[in-house]
Design an enzyme around this catalytic site. Structure first.
Site, short mmCIF file in Angstrom:
data_model
loop_
_atom_site.label_atom_id
_atom_site.label_comp_id
_atom_site.label_asym_id
_atom_site.label_seq_id
_atom_site.Cartn_x
_atom_site.Cartn_y
_atom_site.Cartn_z
N ASP A 1 6.14 23.40 -30.29
CA ASP A 1 6.36 24.67 -29.58
C ASP A 1 5.11 25.05 -28.80
O ASP A 1 3.99 24.81 -29.25
CB ASP A 1 6.71 25.79 -30.56
CG ASP A 1 8.09 25.60 -31.17
OD1 ASP A 1 8.87 24.83 -30.59
OD2 ASP A 1 8.36 26.21 -32.21
N CYS B 1 3.46 29.59 -37.07
CA CYS B 1 3.76 30.35 -35.85
C CYS B 1 2.64 31.35 -35.56
O CYS B 1 2.28 31.58 -34.41
CB CYS B 1 5.09 31.08 -35.98
SG CYS B 1 6.48 30.03 -36.47
N CYS C 1 10.57 29.51 -31.60
CA CYS C 1 11.62 30.21 -32.35
C CYS C 1 11.36 31.73 -32.40
O CYS C 1 10.35 32.20 -31.90
CB CYS C 1 11.65 29.67 -33.76
SG CYS C 1 10.08 29.98 -34.61
N CYS D 1 4.36 21.51 -34.21
CA CYS D 1 5.83 21.46 -34.21
C CYS D 1 6.38 21.21 -32.81
O CYS D 1 7.59 21.02 -32.63
CB CYS D 1 6.41 22.77 -34.75
SG CYS D 1 5.99 24.16 -33.69
FE1 FES Z 1 6.89 26.07 -34.15
FE2 FES Z 1 7.18 28.61 -34.81
S1 FES Z 1 8.48 26.95 -35.32
S2 FES Z 1 5.53 27.69 -33.78
#
Ligand code: FES
Length: 149
Positions: A52, A119, A75, A50
């Site tokens: 992150d 996540c 998030c 994603c």
């Molecule tokens: Fe990408 Fe949580 S939305 S790791």
């Protein structure tokens, strides 16, 4: 007037966290172990699909994780996962900590909605990176001089 605003804020908060366990909400609102460990024995950085990123620092003594901390640009669920996995890693032997899986994090958090399950994977992958880093330096300590902790 302010009680009306408070009520509306509570409603919004409830909507925002619908489907999340009280454990997730607690760790997202009050994350444990945030930040870096200066002179850490291991450091891991991982970016999920994603986009992150999470970073984890560990300090190790006698093959046991003394301290584990994290940082993420992700998030609230990612923050909860980082908070939980650092709590789980603390006090475990390196071998035990290496075995912590996405499933273990999900279970400790009381589950996550389908769309947030990755996540927990980001957290377990980042911890693995930190432990791999620790093990690599343990084998070749001279590399510490080139480390980026
Ligand atoms: Fe990408 Fe949580 S939305 S790791």
């Amino acid at each position: 007037m302010s009680s009306e605003l408070d009520r509306m804020a509570d409603e919004l908060e409830k909507e925002l966290w619908a489907g999340y366990s009280p454990i997730v909400i607690d760790h997202a609102r009050d994350p444990r172990n945030v930040g870096r460990i200066p002179d850490a024995d291991g450091f891991g950085s991982f970016t999920g699909p994603c986009g992150d990123n999470m970073e984890i620092w560990i300090s190790v003594k006698d093959n046991r994780i003394q301290e584990a901390t994290f940082w993420t640009d992700g998030c609230s669920t990612t923050i909860a996962a980082g908070s939980m996995i650092t709590e789980m890693a603390r006090g475990r032997s390196v071998t035990e900590a290496l075995r912590i899986t996405q499933q273990d994090v999900l279970q400790a958090l009381g589950g996550l909605p389908e769309e947030s399950m990755h996540c927990a994977l980001l957290a377990s992958n980042t911890l693995k990176e930190a432990i791999k880093d620790y093990l690599a330096y343990k084998r070749e300590p001279w590399k510490r001089a080139y480390g980026k902790h």
